[in-house]
Design an enzyme around this catalytic site. Structure first.
Site, PDB file in Angstrom:
ATOM      1  N   GLY A   1      38.550  36.136 -26.290  1.00 52.22           N
ATOM      2  CA  GLY A   1      39.537  35.081 -26.516  1.00 52.22           C
ATOM      3  C   GLY A   1      40.539  34.914 -25.394  1.00 52.22           C
ATOM      4  O   GLY A   1      41.615  34.357 -25.590  1.00 52.22           O
ATOM      5  N   GLN A   2      40.203  35.413 -24.189  1.00 51.89           N
ATOM      6  CA  GLN A   2      41.144  35.264 -23.068  1.00 51.89           C
ATOM      7  C   GLN A   2      40.549  34.456 -21.924  1.00 51.89           C
ATOM      8  O   GLN A   2      41.005  34.544 -20.789  1.00 51.89           O
ATOM      9  CB  GLN A   2      41.593  36.644 -22.591  1.00 51.89           C
ATOM     10  CG  GLN A   2      42.352  37.373 -23.677  1.00 51.89           C
ATOM     11  CD  GLN A   2      43.030  38.642 -23.161  1.00 51.89           C
ATOM     12  OE1 GLN A   2      43.178  38.819 -21.966  1.00 51.89           O
ATOM     13  NE2 GLN A   2      43.435  39.490 -24.072  1.00 51.89           N
ATOM     14  N   GLY A   3      39.498  33.722 -22.238  1.00 57.15           N
ATOM     15  CA  GLY A   3      38.932  32.817 -21.236  1.00 57.15           C
ATOM     16  C   GLY A   3      37.862  33.432 -20.349  1.00 57.15           C
ATOM     17  O   GLY A   3      37.344  32.757 -19.453  1.00 57.15           O
TER      18      GLY A   3
ATOM     19  N   ASN B   1      25.642  34.869 -36.559  1.00 59.72           N
ATOM     20  CA  ASN B   1      26.736  35.006 -35.585  1.00 59.72           C
ATOM     21  C   ASN B   1      27.506  33.686 -35.492  1.00 59.72           C
ATOM     22  O   ASN B   1      27.485  32.987 -34.475  1.00 59.72           O
ATOM     23  CB  ASN B   1      26.176  35.435 -34.231  1.00 59.72           C
ATOM     24  CG  ASN B   1      27.250  36.018 -33.325  1.00 59.72           C
ATOM     25  OD1 ASN B   1      28.442  35.956 -33.653  1.00 59.72           O
ATOM     26  ND2 ASN B   1      26.843  36.561 -32.194  1.00 59.72           N
TER      27      ASN B   1
ATOM     28  N   TYR C   1      29.719  28.390 -28.707  1.00 58.20           N
ATOM     29  CA  TYR C   1      28.806  27.582 -27.895  1.00 58.20           C
ATOM     30  C   TYR C   1      29.013  26.090 -28.181  1.00 58.20           C
ATOM     31  O   TYR C   1      28.982  25.269 -27.271  1.00 58.20           O
ATOM     32  CB  TYR C   1      27.348  27.965 -28.163  1.00 58.20           C
ATOM     33  CG  TYR C   1      26.958  29.314 -27.601  1.00 58.20           C
ATOM     34  CD1 TYR C   1      27.026  29.565 -26.233  1.00 58.20           C
ATOM     35  CD2 TYR C   1      26.516  30.332 -28.427  1.00 58.20           C
ATOM     36  CE1 TYR C   1      26.667  30.803 -25.709  1.00 58.20           C
ATOM     37  CE2 TYR C   1      26.159  31.577 -27.915  1.00 58.20           C
ATOM     38  CZ  TYR C   1      26.235  31.805 -26.551  1.00 58.20           C
ATOM     39  OH  TYR C   1      25.891  33.018 -26.036  1.00 58.20           O
TER      40      TYR C   1
ATOM     41  N   GLY D   1      34.785  34.651 -21.174  1.00 62.99           N
ATOM     42  CA  GLY D   1      33.462  34.106 -21.498  1.00 62.99           C
ATOM     43  C   GLY D   1      33.296  32.710 -20.910  1.00 62.99           C
ATOM     44  O   GLY D   1      32.268  32.393 -20.303  1.00 62.99           O
TER      45      GLY D   1
HETATM   46  C1  LIG Z   1      31.374  34.717 -27.959  1.00 60.46           C
HETATM   47  C2  LIG Z   1      32.055  35.282 -26.708  1.00 60.46           C
HETATM   48  C3  LIG Z   1      30.989  35.437 -25.601  1.00 60.46           C
HETATM   49  C4  LIG Z   1      33.146  34.314 -26.236  1.00 60.46           C
HETATM   50  O1  LIG Z   1      33.795  34.801 -25.067  1.00 60.46           O
HETATM   51  P1  LIG Z   1      35.390  34.860 -24.992  1.00 60.46           P
HETATM   52  O2  LIG Z   1      35.753  35.407 -23.661  1.00 60.46           O
HETATM   53  O3  LIG Z   1      35.897  35.588 -26.193  1.00 60.46           O
HETATM   54  O4  LIG Z   1      35.768  33.315 -25.140  1.00 60.46           O
HETATM   55  P2  LIG Z   1      36.870  32.517 -24.281  1.00 60.46           P
HETATM   56  O5  LIG Z   1      38.165  33.244 -24.359  1.00 60.46           O
HETATM   57  O6  LIG Z   1      36.312  32.250 -22.919  1.00 60.46           O
HETATM   58  O7  LIG Z   1      36.945  31.133 -25.094  1.00 60.46           O
HETATM   59  C5  LIG Z   1      37.255  29.983 -24.384  1.00 60.46           C
HETATM   60  C6  LIG Z   1      37.503  28.843 -25.320  1.00 60.46           C
HETATM   61  O8  LIG Z   1      36.761  28.950 -26.533  1.00 60.46           O
HETATM   62  C7  LIG Z   1      37.647  28.935 -27.669  1.00 60.46           C
HETATM   63  N1  LIG Z   1      37.053  29.830 -28.646  1.00 60.46           N
HETATM   64  C8  LIG Z   1      37.012  31.170 -28.605  1.00 60.46           C
HETATM   65  N2  LIG Z   1      36.316  31.655 -29.681  1.00 60.46           N
HETATM   66  C9  LIG Z   1      35.935  30.567 -30.407  1.00 60.46           C
HETATM   67  C10 LIG Z   1      35.240  30.399 -31.612  1.00 60.46           C
HETATM   68  N3  LIG Z   1      34.766  31.441 -32.309  1.00 60.46           N
HETATM   69  N4  LIG Z   1      35.018  29.144 -32.065  1.00 60.46           N
HETATM   70  C11 LIG Z   1      35.463  28.075 -31.380  1.00 60.46           C
HETATM   71  N5  LIG Z   1      36.158  28.169 -30.231  1.00 60.46           N
HETATM   72  C12 LIG Z   1      36.395  29.395 -29.745  1.00 60.46           C
HETATM   73  C13 LIG Z   1      38.972  29.398 -27.105  1.00 60.46           C
HETATM   74  O9  LIG Z   1      40.034  28.929 -27.905  1.00 60.46           O
HETATM   75  C14 LIG Z   1      38.948  28.737 -25.733  1.00 60.46           C
HETATM   76  O10 LIG Z   1      39.226  27.343 -25.856  1.00 60.46           O
HETATM   77  P3  LIG Z   1      40.081  26.541 -24.720  1.00 60.46           P
HETATM   78  O11 LIG Z   1      39.293  26.677 -23.424  1.00 60.46           O
HETATM   79  O12 LIG Z   1      40.122  25.151 -25.242  1.00 60.46           O
HETATM   80  O13 LIG Z   1      41.391  27.247 -24.661  1.00 60.46           O
HETATM   81  C15 LIG Z   1      32.727  36.660 -26.951  1.00 60.46           C
HETATM   82  O14 LIG Z   1      33.743  36.515 -27.900  1.00 60.46           O
HETATM   83  C16 LIG Z   1      31.807  37.783 -27.375  1.00 60.46           C
HETATM   84  O15 LIG Z   1      31.348  38.534 -26.536  1.00 60.46           O
HETATM   85  N6  LIG Z   1      31.558  37.928 -28.699  1.00 60.46           N
HETATM   86  C17 LIG Z   1      30.813  39.054 -29.258  1.00 60.46           C
HETATM   87  C18 LIG Z   1      29.375  39.123 -28.811  1.00 60.46           C
HETATM   88  C19 LIG Z   1      28.630  37.831 -29.043  1.00 60.46           C
HETATM   89  O16 LIG Z   1      28.602  37.299 -30.140  1.00 60.46           O
HETATM   90  N7  LIG Z   1      28.008  37.340 -27.980  1.00 60.46           N
HETATM   91  C20 LIG Z   1      27.166  36.154 -28.022  1.00 60.46           C
HETATM   92  C21 LIG Z   1      25.789  36.510 -28.443  1.00 60.46           C
HETATM   93  S1  LIG Z   1      24.737  35.100 -28.533  1.00 60.46           S
END
Ligand SMILES: CC(C)(COP(=O)(O)OP(=O)(O)OC[C@H]1O[C@@H](n2cnc3c(N)ncnc32)[C@H](O)[C@@H]1OP(=O)(O)O)[C@@H](O)C(=O)NCCC(=O)NCCS
Length: 137
Positions: free
Chosen positions: A67-69, A98, A105, A71
């Protein structure tokens, strides 16, 4: 948060293995992880690499968190590489349960092809792959 995205190097393979194990455990699939960091290094950083990989690196004192950008930054760099190489789409496999990742996505603009068109992700592996490779008809 200070975060740089760079191409992975062979020296990253221990860390990459740690992340592979972490995501496998998250999906309750740890038993299926057969690779190790030596094979990962040979496959990705030898003469004919099977894969390419980007890593996000944080300043040493900061701990990586969701949640810190991070991903989004990684995905944005992959998208840039994809477009530069003439690709027209990126594909991901996401477990149905998931819902957080699916939502994530979607907010990047991705479309769920199973939902939208009934497309399934089909995999041929293990014995079926061996059998097919051995079938000389
Ligand atoms: C899913 C995952 C890859 C996302 O990466 P992250 O670094 O946490 O996400 P980010 O911080 O880059 O998110 C960026 C944007 O998405 C939004 N966002 C984050 N989680 C979200 C969610 N669950 N639903 C909708 N939006 C979301 C944020 O608010 C941000 O929006 P903005 O750019 O408008 O401010 C990460 O949380 C993760 O590793 N999850 C666990 C493992 C997993 O499920 N991996 C995917 C397997 S297919």
């Amino acid at each position: 948060m200070e975060c740089i995205v760079r191409p992975a190097q062979s020296a990253d393979c221990d860390h990459l293995m740690g992340m592979i194990r972490e995501i496998a455990e998250y999906h309750n699939l740890l038993d299926e992880v057969k690779i190790n960091s030596q094979v990962l290094s040979a496959d990705g950083f030898g003469g004919d690499p099977f894969y390419q990989c980007l890593v996000a690196e944080l300043a040493p004192e900061q701990e990586g968190k969701q949640g810190q950008g991070i991903g989004k930054k990684l995905m944005s760099e992959v998208a840039k590489l994809a477009l530069a190489r003439g690709c027209v789409e990126m594909k991901f496999t996401v477990a149905e349960w998931n819902v957080r990742a699916l939502a994530w996505y979607r907010q990047l603009g991705a479309q769920d092809k199973t939902e939208a068109g009934g497309w399934h992700c089909v995999e041929l592996g293990g014995e079926a792959l061996q059998r097919l490779a051995g079938d000389r008809r």
